[in-house]
Structures are given as structure tokens and as C-alpha cells.
Design an enzyme around this catalytic site. Structure first.
Site, PDB file in Angstrom:
ATOM      1  CG  HIS A 136      -5.914   2.342   6.815  1.00  0.00           C
ATOM      2  ND1 HIS A 136      -6.050   1.052   6.359  1.00  0.00           N
ATOM      3  CD2 HIS A 136      -7.066   2.646   7.457  1.00  0.00           C
ATOM      4  CE1 HIS A 136      -7.245   0.581   6.721  1.00  0.00           C
ATOM      5  NE2 HIS A 136      -7.860   1.537   7.380  1.00  0.00           N
ATOM      6  NE  ARG A 194      -2.304   0.555   3.784  1.00  0.00           N
ATOM      7  CZ  ARG A 194      -1.672   1.207   4.743  1.00  0.00           C
ATOM      8  NH1 ARG A 194      -1.343   2.475   4.587  1.00  0.00           N
ATOM      9  NH2 ARG A 194      -1.344   0.604   5.868  1.00  0.00           N
ATOM     10  CE1 TYR A 221       1.484   2.226   8.437  1.00  0.00           C
ATOM     11  CE2 TYR A 221       0.385   3.830   9.831  1.00  0.00           C
ATOM     12  CZ  TYR A 221       0.464   3.121   8.652  1.00  0.00           C
ATOM     13  OH  TYR A 221      -0.498   3.324   7.688  1.00  0.00           O
TER      14      TYR A 221
END
Length: 387
Positions: A287, A283, A296
Site C-alpha cells: 500500500h 497493486r 494479507y
């Protein structure tokens, strides 16, 4: 000061209940697996086509994959821009995962069903759904925005993995009726940690339902890396525990994903049962537009995956093999820009919504409670009009 003393009583031996010995089973006979697990195991490396075996593929299919990848990338960037303009409430981008989305849509026949997750609006669009209808849920206008039965696309599923048992149920029902239908269910790596995932695979294998599970392993369940979700060698290995084949594929290689899914769909259609396909992808974007991915993961990791961009991989492959020239590249990009311009124009128009539609598609026959709520809202709207 006196030391405290404590009396320690001896532990009495456990007493068996009367007749307990009769319930102690004898050692079991030699164990034998119900099926040979070896054919179910995935390969040690993801299946790849680009750079290896692309010459054997149909040139028309390869160009179609490329055109849809280009359009899909533009669709993702345009939808992301619409969130920044306030035209979309939220958008979970599939940038970097377009190969999975495109292949999943193109591998199905018109009579088949697609069961997407919330991130799979691109797959729905490639299957033929109006891009505006695909984004209606994310805009907050309707619960779905399209007729699932008309398009053979189940509602975009926001709860993780709940669409998987639905896909199994539809596929099993179709098989019982004798309909030549396959269901393809899409889920992310995070969804494999949900109970619905395991229940769906178990039922599908036991019933030999004609369903294909496509796991898009994009590295993170929001901010949780795969290593904190499972200790399995791969997600494809989970298939063996349920008695179905597991396939591992390079999720950025559109030709490879299409090839693996085509084999799984054909197997399901001829009565061979379900298959679990893990597509290893990434990805690129956060998100959703509400997420800060820098908390992260690092830029170096993202840039490493940009070198394995599915659009660039396909364009480079087709160009080197003489299947694509400059005119073909320009045509694909112009078509993508036309789609984006139309999407912008239509999404910039304020929708005309009827609040009473809230009650139109809840039950086939409205319940007493629903009729009461409907009457209450109608009275409030009428009073507002009078004022």
C-alpha cells in the site's frame, strides 16, 4: 427453596391515534422506471483491446502509451527507492496500475481538469507536472507543491474520495458557464466505500455534470479485499443506481483504458452526463512503503498478476504487430533512465524552505487568528537568529 412467581399481564392492543386512518396511503400505482436501466449496465467481462482489436488503433498513440508506461514504471521504482534513502516520507506506488495512470492523463485536453488521489502522482506527471513537484507533498515540504490552476490538476487528495465532489462541482460550474471542460476524477476501490463517492455520483447524474469517474480497482483497500467492501456484481454496477452508464475495463490494458475513457470524456463533453469506469487492475507493491503486504496476500497471487503486467502486455503487442522494434524499446528505456537520474539528483538536494510560507496560502485575506500565529512564529524565528 420456594420458586419465585411473576405475574404476566396481557398485552393490550395498540391504539390508533385519532384520524390515523386518514394517513394510511392507498396502494401505489404501478411502478415504472424513470429510465431504461439496460443501457447503463456494464458488460459482463472487462473491455479489452490488446490481443483483440489493437490493429484498429493509431500506431502513434500506441507507441506513446508504451513510452509513458515504461517511464511510469521507472518513476515508480525510483520514487520507492527515494523513500528507502530518506528523501521521501512516504510513497504510495502505482506499480502495476500504470495503464490506468497513463490513459487517464493522455485522454484529457489541456483545458480539462484531473482530480487525482494520493496514489496518482504518475498521472499528474504524465499530464505534464514536474516529477519533483508531484512528490513535494509526499516529501513533507508543501501542502501541494504546484499551482493547481496552472496545470489543471487538483491537489493530490489523501482523504479518501473527497476529491470526487470537488470534481463534480467544478464540472457543473463549467457547464453553467458554457465552458467546454471535462473533469476526470480518480479513486481507488477503497474510496467507493466512502460517503463522498455516493454523494458525488448522485449530484453528477442529477446535474448531468461533465465528469468521468475512474475507479482503479486494485484488489485491496490497504489490507481489506474488495469482497469485504461490497457485494455488488462489480463496482461499475453501482453506476446504474445513480442513473449513469457503468463501464468495466481491463485496467492493465492501456489501449482499452484509453478507449473507454475517451468515449466517456467525449460523451461528457457533448452534454451526455457522467460515466463511472471501473478498471480492474492490481497493486503489485505494498500500500505504501510503511505497509507489509505479506500479512494479507500471498506471493502466488502477486506472481499471477505479474503475468498480466501492463508494460509487458503493451511491449509484446506492439512488437508482434510491427509497431515497435528494438530501437524503439531502447529509446523508451533510455528516456526513462534519464528521467530517473534527474529525479534522483534533484531530490537529493536539500530544499530551501521558508517557515513563513505556512501562512501564505491559507486564506485570500489572513484572519486575525492567522496573523497572530504568524507574528508568534516570526518572533520565535527572530529570537533563534539572535541566539
Amino acid at each position: 427453596m420456594k420458586k419465585s412467581t411473576m405475574t404476566v399481564r396481557p398485552v393490550e392492543p395498540a391504539q390508533d391515534l385519532p384520524g390515523a386512518a386518514a394517513y394510511r396511503p392507498a396502494p401505489p400505482p404501478a411502478w415504472k422506471p424513470r429510465t431504461d436501466p439496460a443501457p447503463l449496465l456494464p458488460d459482463s467481462e472487462p473491455h479489452r483491446v490488446l490481443g483483440t482489436a489493437a490493429a484498429r488503433l493509431d500506431a502513434g498513440l500506441m507507441r506513446r502509451l508504451y513510452a509513458e508506461l515504461v517511464r511510469g514504471r521507472r518513476y515508480n521504482t525510483q520514487a520507492t527507492a527515494l523513500t528507502k534513502q530518506g528523501r521521501l516520507a512516504v510513497y504510495p506506488s502505482s506499480t502495476g496500475q500504470e495503464a490506468c495512470e497513463v490513459a487517464a492523463a493522455l485522454v484529457l485536453e489541456e483545458r480539462d481538469w484531473l482530480f487525482p488521489s494520493y496514489r496518482d502522482t504518475l498521472a499528474a506527471v504524465v499530464r505534464g507536472l514536474d516529477p519533483v513537484q508531484a512528490l513535494t507533498l509526499l516529501r513533507g515540504d508543501w501542502h501541494t507543491g504546484y499551482d493547481p490552476r496552472e496545470h489543471r490538476i487538483a491537489p493530490l487528495c489523501t482523504p479518501l474520495a473527497t476529491q470526487l465532489p470537488h470534481a463534480v462541482g467544478l464540472a457543473h460550474a463549467a457547464r453553467l458557464k458554457g465552458d467546454d471542460v471535462v473533469a476526470l476524477a480518480m479513486v481507488g476501490d477503497g474510496g467507493t466505500s466512502e460517503g463522498d463517492f455516493h454523494e458525488a455520483l448522485n449530484f453528477a447524474a442529477v446535474w448531468r455534470a461533465p465528469v468521468v469517474f475512474l475507479v482503479q480497482n486494485n484488489g485491496f483497500a490497504i489490507s481489506v479485499p474488495l469482497a469485504k467492501q461490497t457485494a455488488a456484481p462489480s463496482l461499475a454496477h453501482k453506476a446504474v443506481g445513480y442513473g449513469m452508464p457503468g463501464r468495466l475495463v481491463d485496467g492493465n490494458d492501456a489501449a482499452a483504458v484509453h478507449e473507454v475513457l475517451a468515449e466517456a470524456v467525449a460523451r461528457a463533453r457533448r452534454g451526455g452526463g457522467p460515466t463511472l469506469v471501473e478498471a480492474v487492475t492490481y497493486r503489485m507493491d505494498a500500500h505504501t512503503n510503511a505497509d507489509d503486504a505479506t500479512r494479507y496476500r500471498g506471493d502466488a497471487e502477486v506472481e499471477a498478476w505479474r503475468a498480466h503486467d501492463p508494460v509487458q502486455l503493451m511491449e509484446r503487442e506492439l512488437t508482434e504487430r510491427g509497431m515497435l522494434d528494438e530501437d524503439g524499446v531502447r529509446e523508451a528505456r533510455e528516456a526513462a533512465e534519464t528521467m530517473a537520474a534527474e529525479l534522483r539528483e534533484r531530490m537529493n538536494a536539500d530544499p530551501v524552505l521558508d517557515p513563513m510560507d505556512l501562512f501564505a496560502h491559507v486564506y485570500a485575506e489572513k484572519t486575525a487568528h492567522l496573523r497572530e500565529q504568524e507574528a508568534l512564529l516570526r518572533a520565535e524565528l527572530d529570537a533563534e537568529d539572535e541566539r
